[in-house]
Enzyme design. Structure first.
Site, PDB file in Angstrom:
ATOM      1  N   ARG A 173      12.822  -3.508  -8.451  1.00 29.25           N
ATOM      2  CA  ARG A 173      11.444  -3.140  -8.774  1.00 29.25           C
ATOM      3  C   ARG A 173      11.371  -2.659 -10.211  1.00 29.25           C
ATOM      4  NH1 ARG A 173       8.426  -1.981  -4.216  1.00 29.25           N
ATOM      5  NH2 ARG A 173       6.641  -2.153  -5.639  1.00 29.25           N
ATOM      6  N   LYS A 209       4.063   5.509   5.008  1.00 31.27           N
ATOM      7  CA  LYS A 209       3.411   4.204   4.985  1.00 31.27           C
ATOM      8  C   LYS A 209       3.223   3.617   6.383  1.00 31.27           C
ATOM      9  CE  LYS A 209       5.301   3.219   0.396  1.00 31.27           C
ATOM     10  NZ  LYS A 209       6.021   2.261  -0.464  1.00 31.27           N
ATOM     11  N   PRO A 239       0.830  -1.213   0.000  1.00 33.43           N
ATOM     12  CA  PRO A 239       0.000   0.000   0.000  1.00 33.43           C
ATOM     13  C   PRO A 239       0.859   1.255   0.000  1.00 33.43           C
ATOM     14  CG  PRO A 239      -0.791  -1.591   1.618  1.00 33.43           C
ATOM     15  CD  PRO A 239       0.518  -2.111   1.118  1.00 33.43           C
ATOM     16  N   GLU A 240       0.472   2.228  -0.827  1.00 32.84           N
ATOM     17  CA  GLU A 240       1.201   3.491  -0.863  1.00 32.84           C
ATOM     18  C   GLU A 240       0.567   4.471   0.121  1.00 32.84           C
ATOM     19  OE1 GLU A 240       2.799   4.740  -4.558  1.00 32.84           O
ATOM     20  OE2 GLU A 240       2.540   2.797  -5.510  1.00 32.84           O
TER      21      GLU A 240
END
Length: 259
Positions: free
Chosen positions: A247, A52, A2-3
């Site tokens: 990533r 976060k 989750p951002e």
């Protein structure tokens, strides 16, 4: 993972039901049983999002720290409801039930540990107390690529892989461009765009980076410009896939030539 918009939205959803209330806490899964016993019966003073991370303040301390990581999830339910799955922590008041499943971190922190945690984080564009000068100082001196700096939570807290890709595309910046090549006016525009897009994410509950949408599409690919896309919507050039610290990042090298 989750951002930041997800975490701020979670804090906003929970405040009306938890803040100011005595909380019944338990760990159905059992992995946070001792921590739940400490919190049980205490009054929740407030909930804050920092990038976060979620911090729940309780009377007489310590604070509850939650980081959802890759697989964590928070559910807000009606009083008396039982959250599904392996629930690490269940919080209940007369107004709501909060179930926390699969977090990377679910721990109690004393004030010095809270200060240390916050000291490791960069400014969060969603917070009114954020100081963008701190981010500028780090980025403007760094040889590291912008694509890494925007993901570094000690530089800017809250942005993740999707926002990183979309923000750079919108600014016509290549992910491999070094931070020190960024001019101050472009940094200010990048910071403001991050704040605006993250705020939109809080309001809609979704990552939306395309301009001009009259409503939020249900499908993710219709909400973004280049993330996991094959063609640039601006110039129709092929979108390049890059590997940055394990990533995937995406870039149009026509709109933003590589350094």
């Amino acid at each position: 993972m989750p951002e930041g918009h997800t975490i701020h939205r979670a804090a906003r959803e929970q405040r009306p039901g938890l803040a100011g209330e005595r909380v019944r806490a338990r760990s159905p899964q059992g992995r946070f049983a001792q921590g739940a016993a400490v919190l049980d019966g205490r009054r929740c003073l407030g909930i804050e999002a920092y990038g976060k991370h979620l911090l729940y303040a309780f009377e007489d301390e310590p604070a509850l720290h939650v980081h959802l990581g890759l697989f964590g999830r928070i559910r807000v339910l009606e009083p008396g409801a039982e959250p599904p799955g392996e629930v690490r922590l269940r919080l209940e008041t007369s107004r709501m039930v909060v179930g926390i499943n699969g977090p990377t971190a679910c721990e109690l922190l004393e004030p010095p540990a809270v200060d240390a945690l916050l000291g490791r984080l960069g400014p969060d564009p969603l917070r009114c107390d954020a100081d963008p000068e701190r981010a500028w100082a780090r980025m403007s001196r760094s040889r590291a690529p912008l694509g890494l700096l925007l993901m570094d939570q000690s530089v800017i807290a809250g942005a993740g892989n999707i926002y990183r890709t979309e923000l750079l595309w919108r600014a016509r910046l290549h992910p491999l461009s070094p931070g020190r090549s960024l001019e101050r006016p472009l940094f200010e525009a990048l910071w403001e765009d991050a704040r605006r897009l993250l705020e939109l994410g809080v309001e809609t509950g979704a990552i939306v980076t395309r301009d001009g949408l009259k409503r939020v599409p249900r499908t993710f690919r219709a909400r973004v410009n280049v993330f996991k896309k094959t063609r640039c919507p601006r110039c129709a050039s092929p979108v390049q896939r890059l590997e940055l610290a394990g990533r995937k990042a995406f870039a149009c090298e026509t709109c933003a030539p590589p350094p």
